[in-house]
Each structure stands twice: as structure tokens, then as C-alpha cells.
Design an enzyme around this catalytic site. Structure first.
Site, mmCIF file in Angstrom:
data_model
loop_
_atom_site.group_PDB
_atom_site.id
_atom_site.type_symbol
_atom_site.label_atom_id
_atom_site.label_comp_id
_atom_site.label_asym_id
_atom_site.label_seq_id
_atom_site.Cartn_x
_atom_site.Cartn_y
_atom_site.Cartn_z
ATOM 1 N N CYS A 189 0.812 -1.220 0.000
ATOM 2 C CA CYS A 189 0.000 0.000 0.000
ATOM 3 C C CYS A 189 0.844 1.269 0.000
ATOM 4 C CB CYS A 189 -0.923 0.016 1.215
ATOM 5 S SG CYS A 189 -2.100 -1.354 1.240
ATOM 6 N N HIS B 99 -8.926 3.609 -1.952
ATOM 7 C CA HIS B 99 -7.536 3.211 -1.706
ATOM 8 C C HIS B 99 -7.009 2.478 -2.940
ATOM 9 C CE1 HIS B 99 -3.922 1.742 -0.038
ATOM 10 N NE2 HIS B 99 -4.385 0.748 0.702
ATOM 11 N N CYS C 172 -0.504 1.934 6.737
ATOM 12 C CA CYS C 172 -0.177 0.524 6.951
ATOM 13 C C CYS C 172 0.080 -0.116 5.597
ATOM 14 C CB CYS C 172 -1.301 -0.190 7.692
ATOM 15 S SG CYS C 172 -2.925 -0.041 6.905
#
Length: 383
Positions: A89, A339, A369
Site C-alpha cells: 500500500c 484506496h 499501513c
């Protein structure tokens, strides 16, 4: 040590699941903000020394070093190379780190850094299935060192989000209030045109389409948990979506040579990791480490961004570090804005810079994260 400057930052609008960008080729998606960035800055594209690009699940149309192909698809000089980074991510946030480090080392002067993700074309589960087709069951099982160290632990983001909620005593109801706040903040930002400067429209598509304007606490409460007996629902998790974003990173020499006007300076960069089974707690020790290494206090930071992979992640982070909600994700987060994994770090930095400028503030810190229990932290200073 030489400074690394952010000259400009631009992104696409975020396309929702089965939305306006669902059919767009991943290389075209990635090329769009690159073309816009070059046009906005007026830089000679041949002066760019590298394209550092974040992307995960690089299979199919996202394979073959999309950082390189996106530059070529943008119609830009073929002598400029590109490289693709996968820190899950945090991939495009890491891309910015690598670009800034190249500048600060004195070996490079002008770099495009960013990322993209076409989650409609290549969903996470599809990528995992493709791996299984080649005989790879998952990234962990069967590796003797992994099995000896973590044995039969289930590595699952939903489980991790629920473990965090339990440990920090965060109720489903509290997470739903947080999620609704994210949507309302993003709605306010859109309605007031706060994102217009940072978005390069794609045809008539010029506004993030992930925000749920009609969202209510009653509607969120009616959603079924993803796992039987759990409390995490789709309403308190980030959305699958499509987007791309990028920044132009320059040295002081390049600023002078090309007559550029920096918008910000990279003040600090670091990355740390925590337990990979818990996976999503990395921002806590990473932020503590960044503040200690930079010599800054929480009070020195004007705005914070912690990616809303799941509501429990930033909520535990805020609780553990004492960060007030009024300074965190002030224009909404991934629950509302999506996201797009490989693009998220650059998207957040683009929006954070805009928020600092609009409010006349100085320092912004962003973290998120990442798979494997990792977390990048970047502190930028508005100029």
C-alpha cells in the site's frame, strides 16, 4: 545534505468500483497525471532523469514495468527510464522516498515519482488467483522459515483490522461514526472545490466518485460483517477503485536551472515494520521513529494523514499517539476517497500539500499501513 523539493503534484479523479475508469487501460491511467505534470510545470521532459512508480499486483496490463510503459504511453522522450516499486500500500509513497533520496544523494536532479492502480481491471483476488494458477498458493505458506516463525497464524487484513479493534477497544459503532466523518469531510472538500487544483480531469470525468453522499449511521449499521462473527464491514473499510498520481521532485540546482518554483520540501523520510500477522499496526512505531529521528514533536505537525485502510487502523494510531481528529485526514480518507493501492501514497501527498496551502500551515505528516507489517512516514514542509 542537498534538499529535495516538490515542484508540483497532480492526480486523476478517483474512479469507483465499476465506475468511470473501470475500462481504462492501466498504462493510459498511469500516463494521464504524468502528462499533466509535465504540462503544468513546463519542464522539458527530456530533462527528467527517471520515473519511479508505485504499483502492486503487477500482472497482465499492469506488468512489464508500468513506470516505464506509462512514460512511453504518455508520448514522452524514450531516453527517460522508469522503474516500478512494490511496497504494497505504500508503493507510491516509497517511490517519492526513492526519488527524494536520489536528489539528496546528489546523483539525480529531476525525477517524476508516483503510482497507479487499476483495481477494476486487476482486482487483488484476481491477482492471487493468477498466482495460484502457476502453483503459488499464497505468499507465505510452504516457506519453511515463515512456517517455523509464525506457524499456523492466519495472515488476513480483515482479521488484523478486527484484532486492532479488539486490542484498542474500538467498537463497530465508533468505527461507523469515523467512516461517516470521512465521507462528510470528503463531501465538504468536493463541494468547496478544494480538490480541483490537484485533479487533472479525464475527459468529462473531473471529480472523485467514491464519496457516498447519502451515507448514514443507520445504513452503515445495517451492513453485514465481512467475516462471520466479526465487526468489520465494507462501510468501515477502504474502497477498491482506480486512480493515479505523481509529483515532480527536484534538486536546488534543477530549481535554478529550470526556473522552477517549489511548493514544498521533503523534511523527513523513513520506513519501519512491525509484526506481519498484525500487519496494520506499523504506522504506530513508524510515526514514533520518524518523530524521534527528525527531532520533531507531535505539536510541530500541523496536519496528519493516516490511510484509512480500515477505520480501526487510524483510530488506534490516533489513540496510541494522542493525535487529535481535527488535525487528521481533514479532507476525508480512503473510506470515502478510495484506496487505489499503488497510487494512494502519492494521492495522499498531493491532497495533503493542497490542504497545507489552503490553510496556510507548515508541516504535514503522512503514513499508512502496508503488507508485511510495514509503514512509511513522510514529513513535508510547505514553502
Amino acid at each position: 545534505m542537498p534538499e529535495a523539493y516538490i515542484i508540483d503534484a497532480v492526480r486523476t479523479p478517483v474512479g469507483r468500483k465499476k465506475g468511470s475508469l473501470a475500462a481504462m487501460h492501466p498504462a493510459d491511467l498511469a500516463a494521464h497525471p504524468i502528462k499533466a505534470l509535465i504540462a503544468r510545470t513546463g519542464i522539458d521532459p527530456a530533462a527528467v532523469e527517471d520515473v519511479v512508480w508505485g504499483c502492486t499486483e503487477t500482472i497482465g496490463a499492469q506488468a512489464g514495468d508500468i513506470g516505464r510503459t506509462a512514460w512511453l504511453v504518455a508520448g514522452l522522450p524514450e531516453e527517460v527510464p522508469g522503474v516500478t516499486v512494490d511496497r504494497q500500500c505504500g508503493s507510491s509513497q516509497q517511490a517519492v522516498h526513492f526519488a527524494a533520496q536520489g536528489v539528496m544523494s546528489g546523483t539525480q536532479d529531476l525525477i517524476v515519482a508516483g503510482g497507479s492502480q487499476a483495481m477494476n481491471r486487476i482486482p487483488i483476488m484476481a491477482a492471487m488467483s493468477a498466482g495460484q494458477a502457476y502453483g503459488f498458493d499464497d505468499p507465505f505458506r510452504g516457506a519453511k522459515g515463515w512456517d517455523a516463525r509464525y506457524r499456523d497464524e492466519e495472515v488476513n487484513q480483515i482479521r488484523s483490522a478486527e484484532m486492532i479493534a479488539e486490542k484498542w477497544r474500538i467498537s463497530r459503532e465508533a468505527m461507523e461514526v469515523f467512516a461517516l466523518t470521512s465521507h462528510r469531510r470528503a463531501q465538504t472538500a468536493i463541494d468547496n472545490g478544494w480538490f480541483k487544483k490537484e485533479i487533472a480531469p479525464i475527459g468529462d470525468f473531473a471529480q472523485d466518485e467514491t464519496v457516498r453522499y447519502g451515507s448514514t449511521l443507520e445504513g452503515l449499521a445495517a451492513l453485514k460483517p465481512v467475516r462471520e462473527g466479526g465487526i468489520i464491514t465494507a462501510g468501515i473499510a477502504s474502497q477498491n477503485c482506480d486512480a493515479a498520481a505523481c509529483l515532480l521532485i527536484a534538486s536546488a540546482g534543477a530549481v535554478k536551472t529550470h526556473n522552477l518554483k517549489p511548493r514544498a520540501r521533503i523534511h523527513h523520510m523513513s520506513v519501519r515494520a512491525a509484526n506481519p500477522v498484525w500487519m496494520l499496526t506499523g504506522p504506530i512505531p513508524a510515526t514514533q521513529y520518524a518523530l524521534k529521528k527528525s527531532g520533531m514533536r507531535l505539536e510541530d505537525i500541523d496536519l496528519f494523514e493516516c490511510n484509512e485502510a480500515f477505520a480501526s487502523v487510524p483510530m488506534a494510531w490516533m489513540q496510541e499517539l494522542g493525535i487529535p481528529l481535527e488535525k487528521m485526514n481533514v479532507q476525508g480518507g480512503a473510506i470515502a476517497l478510495g484506496h487505489p493501492i499503488g497510487a494512494t501514497g502519492a494521492r495522499i501527498m498531493t491532497s495533503l500539500l493542497g490542504a497545507l496551502e489552503r490553510r496556510g500551515l507548515r508541516y504535514g505528516l503522512q503514513t499508512m499501513c502496508e503488507g508485511g507489517g510495514q509503514a512509511n512516514v513522510t514529513i513535508i514542509e510547505r514553502l
